[in-house]
Write an enzyme that holds these catalytic residues in place. Sequence first.
Site, PDB file in Angstrom:
ATOM      1  N   GLU A  84       0.853  -1.181   0.000  1.00 36.27           N
ATOM      2  CA  GLU A  84       0.000   0.000   0.000  1.00 36.27           C
ATOM      3  C   GLU A  84       0.891   1.234   0.000  1.00 36.27           C
ATOM      4  O   GLU A  84       1.678   1.439   0.933  1.00 36.27           O
ATOM      5  CB  GLU A  84      -0.927   0.025   1.217  1.00 36.27           C
ATOM      6  CG  GLU A  84      -1.872   1.223   1.202  1.00 36.27           C
ATOM      7  CD  GLU A  84      -2.741   1.328   2.445  1.00 36.27           C
ATOM      8  OE1 GLU A  84      -3.764   2.025   2.387  1.00 36.27           O
ATOM      9  OE2 GLU A  84      -2.383   0.734   3.484  1.00 36.27           O
ATOM     10  N   GLU A  90       4.819   4.774   4.107  1.00 35.98           N
ATOM     11  CA  GLU A  90       4.336   6.086   4.539  1.00 35.98           C
ATOM     12  C   GLU A  90       5.521   7.018   4.723  1.00 35.98           C
ATOM     13  O   GLU A  90       6.542   6.635   5.302  1.00 35.98           O
ATOM     14  CB  GLU A  90       3.545   5.969   5.836  1.00 35.98           C
ATOM     15  CG  GLU A  90       3.030   7.285   6.404  1.00 35.98           C
ATOM     16  CD  GLU A  90       2.194   8.075   5.399  1.00 35.98           C
ATOM     17  OE1 GLU A  90       2.513   9.258   5.165  1.00 35.98           O
ATOM     18  OE2 GLU A  90       1.232   7.498   4.849  1.00 35.98           O
ATOM     19  N   ASN A 129       9.396   7.228   0.985  1.00 37.03           N
ATOM     20  CA  ASN A 129       8.616   7.917  -0.037  1.00 37.03           C
ATOM     21  C   ASN A 129       8.209   6.930  -1.129  1.00 37.03           C
ATOM     22  O   ASN A 129       9.062   6.309  -1.760  1.00 37.03           O
ATOM     23  CB  ASN A 129       9.458   9.054  -0.634  1.00 37.03           C
ATOM     24  CG  ASN A 129       8.646   9.979  -1.509  1.00 37.03           C
ATOM     25  OD1 ASN A 129       7.588   9.609  -2.023  1.00 37.03           O
ATOM     26  ND2 ASN A 129       9.139  11.198  -1.689  1.00 37.03           N
ATOM     27  N   ASP A 155      -3.521  11.842  -2.129  1.00 40.18           N
ATOM     28  CA  ASP A 155      -3.684  13.294  -2.267  1.00 40.18           C
ATOM     29  C   ASP A 155      -4.087  13.602  -3.705  1.00 40.18           C
ATOM     30  O   ASP A 155      -3.384  13.214  -4.647  1.00 40.18           O
ATOM     31  CB  ASP A 155      -2.359  13.984  -1.932  1.00 40.18           C
ATOM     32  CG  ASP A 155      -2.497  15.487  -1.771  1.00 40.18           C
ATOM     33  OD1 ASP A 155      -3.353  16.083  -2.467  1.00 40.18           O
ATOM     34  OD2 ASP A 155      -1.756  16.075  -0.966  1.00 40.18           O
ATOM     35  N   LYS A 212      -4.702  21.121  -8.370  1.00 38.42           N
ATOM     36  CA  LYS A 212      -4.247  22.125  -9.328  1.00 38.42           C
ATOM     37  C   LYS A 212      -3.553  21.467 -10.514  1.00 38.42           C
ATOM     38  O   LYS A 212      -2.751  20.547 -10.346  1.00 38.42           O
ATOM     39  CB  LYS A 212      -3.305  23.122  -8.647  1.00 38.42           C
ATOM     40  CG  LYS A 212      -3.989  23.949  -7.561  1.00 38.42           C
ATOM     41  CD  LYS A 212      -3.028  24.948  -6.934  1.00 38.42           C
ATOM     42  CE  LYS A 212      -3.748  25.771  -5.862  1.00 38.42           C
ATOM     43  NZ  LYS A 212      -2.850  26.758  -5.213  1.00 38.42           N
ATOM     44  N   ASP A 255     -12.299   9.105  -2.739  1.00 42.01           N
ATOM     45  CA  ASP A 255     -13.590   9.782  -2.610  1.00 42.01           C
ATOM     46  C   ASP A 255     -13.656  10.976  -3.550  1.00 42.01           C
ATOM     47  O   ASP A 255     -14.680  11.645  -3.648  1.00 42.01           O
ATOM     48  CB  ASP A 255     -13.780  10.284  -1.171  1.00 42.01           C
ATOM     49  CG  ASP A 255     -12.763  11.365  -0.820  1.00 42.01           C
ATOM     50  OD1 ASP A 255     -11.546  11.071  -0.886  1.00 42.01           O
ATOM     51  OD2 ASP A 255     -13.167  12.495  -0.515  1.00 42.01           O
ATOM     52  N   THR A 314     -10.400   1.966   4.857  1.00 38.29           N
ATOM     53  CA  THR A 314      -9.401   2.833   5.460  1.00 38.29           C
ATOM     54  C   THR A 314     -10.117   3.797   6.411  1.00 38.29           C
ATOM     55  O   THR A 314     -11.347   3.877   6.428  1.00 38.29           O
ATOM     56  CB  THR A 314      -8.650   3.655   4.399  1.00 38.29           C
ATOM     57  OG1 THR A 314      -9.520   4.680   3.900  1.00 38.29           O
ATOM     58  CG2 THR A 314      -8.193   2.779   3.240  1.00 38.29           C
ATOM     59  N   GLU A 315      -9.330   4.542   7.176  1.00 37.52           N
ATOM     60  CA  GLU A 315      -9.925   5.539   8.065  1.00 37.52           C
ATOM     61  C   GLU A 315     -10.712   6.578   7.258  1.00 37.52           C
ATOM     62  O   GLU A 315     -11.819   6.972   7.639  1.00 37.52           O
ATOM     63  CB  GLU A 315      -8.835   6.245   8.884  1.00 37.52           C
ATOM     64  CG  GLU A 315      -8.132   5.366   9.911  1.00 37.52           C
ATOM     65  CD  GLU A 315      -6.912   4.642   9.365  1.00 37.52           C
ATOM     66  OE1 GLU A 315      -6.184   4.040  10.146  1.00 37.52           O
ATOM     67  OE2 GLU A 315      -6.698   4.680   8.123  1.00 37.52           O
ATOM     68  N   GLU A 317     -12.059   6.189   4.318  1.00 38.63           N
ATOM     69  CA  GLU A 317     -13.240   5.553   3.732  1.00 38.63           C
ATOM     70  C   GLU A 317     -14.398   5.521   4.717  1.00 38.63           C
ATOM     71  O   GLU A 317     -15.546   5.803   4.367  1.00 38.63           O
ATOM     72  CB  GLU A 317     -12.882   4.140   3.278  1.00 38.63           C
ATOM     73  CG  GLU A 317     -13.970   3.450   2.483  1.00 38.63           C
ATOM     74  CD  GLU A 317     -13.494   2.139   1.890  1.00 38.63           C
ATOM     75  OE1 GLU A 317     -14.335   1.398   1.349  1.00 38.63           O
ATOM     76  OE2 GLU A 317     -12.279   1.847   1.975  1.00 38.63           O
TER      77      GLU A 317
END
Length: 213
Positions: free
Chosen positions: A43, A68, A96, A118, A122, A154, A191-192, A194
């Site tokens: 993930e 993460e 990363n 994320d 833009k 989302d 996930t949190e 979600e």
Amino acid sequence: MRLRHKPWAKDFMVEHPDVVIFEDEKVKDWKEIFGNENPIHVEVGTGKGQFVIGMAKANPDVNYIGIEHFDSVIVSALEKVIEAEKPSNLRLIRGNGANIEDLFTKGELDRLFLNFSDPWPKTRHAKRRLTHAAFLSRYENVLKKDGEIHFKTDNRKLFEYSLVSMSEYGMILKDVSLDLHAQMPEDNIMTEYEEKFSAKGQPIYRLESYFKR
């Protein structure tokens, strides 16, 4: 999103080398670390770890790795891993995801999860989106021939962008859902984010894809 600084985070992670691996450690053999040759699912952007921990507990015959970048976030995932009694098929990488080719060898991974990344809304930031062609080429390198990418978000605009980006790259799309929770799959691990957005009635978009080779 503003992250709360946790000055103790790195020291806490260092105390648990059986769970957390730092990016600069340059692991050469993940099979040796896990002690088996089970499939490896990763993930990218694991956040606080709810998804990857849930997947590891539900699928003991698969090895899971959560990547993460932020100390203050991954340390929360570590705390949850400890609460879950450190599943032997789970590791965390403090690193990363953009450097995924440095973390894994060619064709080493069976599946990649991109959950609630994320959106970088833009236009000038499009290259930072985890489904941009530059990232897809890296994923293609570390995934096996039949390896898959599973993507959830989302954000409808990011989802639409990802559909186009993957299609233009030549990927095959399958199981595209514009409202995942309308017919919730029994094996769906949330996930949190979600949980948060679905509770508000926000549709969750999901797709699976693989590279045409």
